[in-house]
Design an enzyme around this catalytic site. Sequence first.
Site, short mmCIF file in Angstrom:
data_model
loop_
_atom_site.label_atom_id
_atom_site.label_comp_id
_atom_site.label_asym_id
_atom_site.label_seq_id
_atom_site.Cartn_x
_atom_site.Cartn_y
_atom_site.Cartn_z
N GLU A 38 0.82 -1.06 -0.46
CA GLU A 38 0.01 0.15 0.11
C GLU A 38 1.04 1.39 -0.07
O GLU A 38 1.89 1.28 0.37
CB GLU A 38 -0.88 0.33 1.09
CG GLU A 38 -1.78 1.07 1.37
CD GLU A 38 -2.65 0.88 3.15
OE1 GLU A 38 -2.12 0.23 3.63
OE2 GLU A 38 -3.49 2.00 3.31
N LYS A 109 -9.31 2.34 -1.75
CA LYS A 109 -9.56 1.96 -0.35
C LYS A 109 -11.25 1.57 0.39
O LYS A 109 -11.26 3.40 1.04
CB LYS A 109 -8.59 1.97 0.92
CG LYS A 109 -8.61 1.36 1.99
CD LYS A 109 -7.46 1.48 2.60
CE LYS A 109 -6.88 0.76 3.98
NZ LYS A 109 -5.75 1.17 4.59
N CYS A 142 -5.00 -3.38 2.44
CA CYS A 142 -5.12 -3.47 3.66
C CYS A 142 -6.36 -3.51 4.96
O CYS A 142 -7.01 -4.38 4.63
CB CYS A 142 -4.09 -2.08 4.16
SG CYS A 142 -2.92 -2.30 5.46
N VAL A 169 0.32 -2.82 10.50
CA VAL A 169 0.73 -2.21 12.10
C VAL A 169 0.16 -2.95 12.95
O VAL A 169 1.25 -3.71 13.94
CB VAL A 169 0.76 -1.27 11.84
CG1 VAL A 169 1.39 0.48 11.29
CG2 VAL A 169 -0.90 -0.16 12.31
C1 ACM Z 1 -3.96 -0.21 7.25
O1 ACM Z 1 -5.38 -0.50 6.71
N1 ACM Z 1 -2.99 0.54 6.60
C2 ACM Z 1 -3.63 0.14 8.03
#
Ligand code: ACM
Length: 267
Positions: A38, A109, A142, A169
């Site tokens: 990402e 996203k 992510c 993370v």
């Molecule tokens: C994330 O969505 N970068 C944790």
Amino acid sequence: MKVGFIQFNPRFGEADRNLETLERLVEAVDADLLVLPELFNTGYLFVNADEVGALSEEIPGGKTTEFLIRLARRKGIHLLGGLAERDGDRFYNSAVLVSPGGYTGKYRKVHLFFEETLWFTPGDGEFPVFDIGSCRLGVMICFDWYFPEAARVLALKGAQVIGHPANLVLPYCQEAMKTRCLENRVFAVTCNRTGTENRDGKSLTYTGKSQVVNFRSEVLLRAGEAEETVGIVAFDPAQALDKAINLHNDLFRDRRPSFYGEIVKTG
Ligand code: ACM
């Protein structure tokens, strides 16, 4: 089909350097599809909206997408990676897919994580599935992993492989994706980044462990936490077309959507 990931440590705000790193790592690769992290060209830890404005690009048309198209053409490969997208006065945390033939599509996203909600607009399109010849590729980014509906929708739309650029993370996703694969009988390629970003008194450490998981929840390949890693593995994506669990159960046929109404209520 040969599929892989390019796990590395992008430097914040150094797009040219990050693209050079990518080009170096891709050079020796022979694969059908590579997934990149990402926000792989900019880094992740933005601290204000001006930075997002300065570092975001149009998709298609921006410098990074053009770079990926040239690389995909030269290597005869599909590339899926995340970047900050600018569209007028809006910014999206997006993923772009390019093929040897050029720009293929993008995904914005849907589930924004933490301070991303301050700079980015949530995705306004569908969870897309692209026919890339070797498979039908679904895309999510992510934190979408935290919402099982994302992978489910992709699988119901015919995805055999989920490409999953990430900057993780939290420590949970890699194990959780095994369940996402099992409950949908799909393959998934999660490409995470490594390293720590320290910016403006904030610090994030990324958990690495990029991986490829098969439709039986088996980890075919997993990188370490901190190493720059080019991981490639071969599998047959047609295995994801068979949703039979046993002689009497079929994953999709046995669904009971009339009992799932709560999931799609918006009010
Ligand atoms: C994330 O969505 N970068 C944790």
